[in-house]
Design an enzyme around this catalytic site. Structure first.
Site, PDB file in Angstrom:
ATOM      1  N   HIS A 148       3.715 -11.861 -12.361  1.00  0.00           N
ATOM      2  CA  HIS A 148       4.998 -11.324 -11.908  1.00  0.00           C
ATOM      3  C   HIS A 148       4.962 -11.014 -10.408  1.00  0.00           C
ATOM      4  CE1 HIS A 148       7.230 -10.785 -15.663  1.00  0.00           C
ATOM      5  NE2 HIS A 148       6.055 -10.573 -16.227  1.00  0.00           N
ATOM      6  N   LYS A 201     -10.518 -15.147  -9.151  1.00  0.00           N
ATOM      7  CA  LYS A 201     -10.744 -16.227  -8.187  1.00  0.00           C
ATOM      8  C   LYS A 201     -11.532 -17.356  -8.857  1.00  0.00           C
ATOM      9  CE  LYS A 201     -10.885 -13.117  -4.185  1.00  0.00           C
ATOM     10  NZ  LYS A 201     -11.686 -12.644  -3.026  1.00  0.00           N
TER      11      LYS A 201
END
Length: 233
Positions: A148, A201
């Protein structure tokens, strides 16, 4: 002239066939009969696919399942979006309580052959998700390809949209219990992610990563090289 709501008709056919199949046991010729009936609702289905009673299928006409795969009772595969699809390879096992949801248009969720998806794991779009071959995904993992946007503190978060970069888990990876993979991440081939880690990541191939956020603590490259050398001897 009579107009037919195609979506409602397709859903009614799914419910009718799956309900009727609950009476046919998953033994001997029962699997063969079930597979014949599933061809009426799935986009593509291979041989000897075991789908237990109580598995929820919505949008089966956008689902492909390879031969000898298994979908447990309580698992859900839900596709309501336009031009979206779920591709499940051969010999894939989807345990109970797994939720696979293609929630955005043009979303593709792919699980390649010989991969295990553990109980109560959630896999969803609207970004694309690709899980490679021979992967082990433990129970209660979250692989959700969206995030979001919340940069505007005044506007409602739900009205600010999503980012959908996608997630890739390459071949022969092991995700421990409760691992969470965030949108935009690629986990390299042969990697191991420790239980409870949150991966924010990319993880290089043949890495061991743990923690929140996940950090690489060592490489498996040397082990893989030794194994390869032993095979060549």
């Amino acid at each position: 002239m009579i107009f037919i709501d195609t979506a409602k008709f397709t859903r009614a056919k799914e419910l009718l066939i799956t309900t009727c199949l609950n009476w046919i046991p998953l033994i001997a010729g029962g699997v063969f009969i079930r597979n014949l009936a599933y061809r009426l609702i799935f986009k593509k289905i291979g041989r000897s696919v075991y789908i237990q009673d109580g598995a929820e299928l919505i949008g089966a006409n956008k689902i492909e399942v390879g031969s000898d795969s298994y979908i447990a009772s309580g698992a859900s595969i839900i596709i309501r979006a336009i031009n979206s699809k779920v591709l499940i390879g051969s010999r894939v096992k989807i345990d109970k309580g797994v939720i696979i949801g293609s929630s955005g248009d043009n979303c593709c969720i792919e699980i390649d052959e010989h991969t295990l998806i553990g109980s109560y794991t959630c896999i969803g779009g609207p970004g694309n998700v690709k899980i490679g071959k021979y992967c082990l995904i433990a129970a209660h993992c979250g692989i959700i390809a969206n995030n979001h946007i919340f940069s505007d503190p005044i506007e409602m978060i739900r009205q600010q949209g999503l980012t959908c970069r996608g997630i890739v888990i390459e071949d022969n990876c092991w995700l421990g219990y409760g691992v969470k993979i965030l949108d935009g991440v690629t986990i390299g081939e042969g990697s191991v992610i420790g239980a409870g880690a949150v991966v924010t990541k990319d993880i290089p191939p043949y890495s061991v990563a743990v923690g929140i956020p996940a950090k690489v603590v060592r490489s498996r490259q040397r082990v893989e090289s030794l194994l390869a050398n032993q095979k060549n001897c």
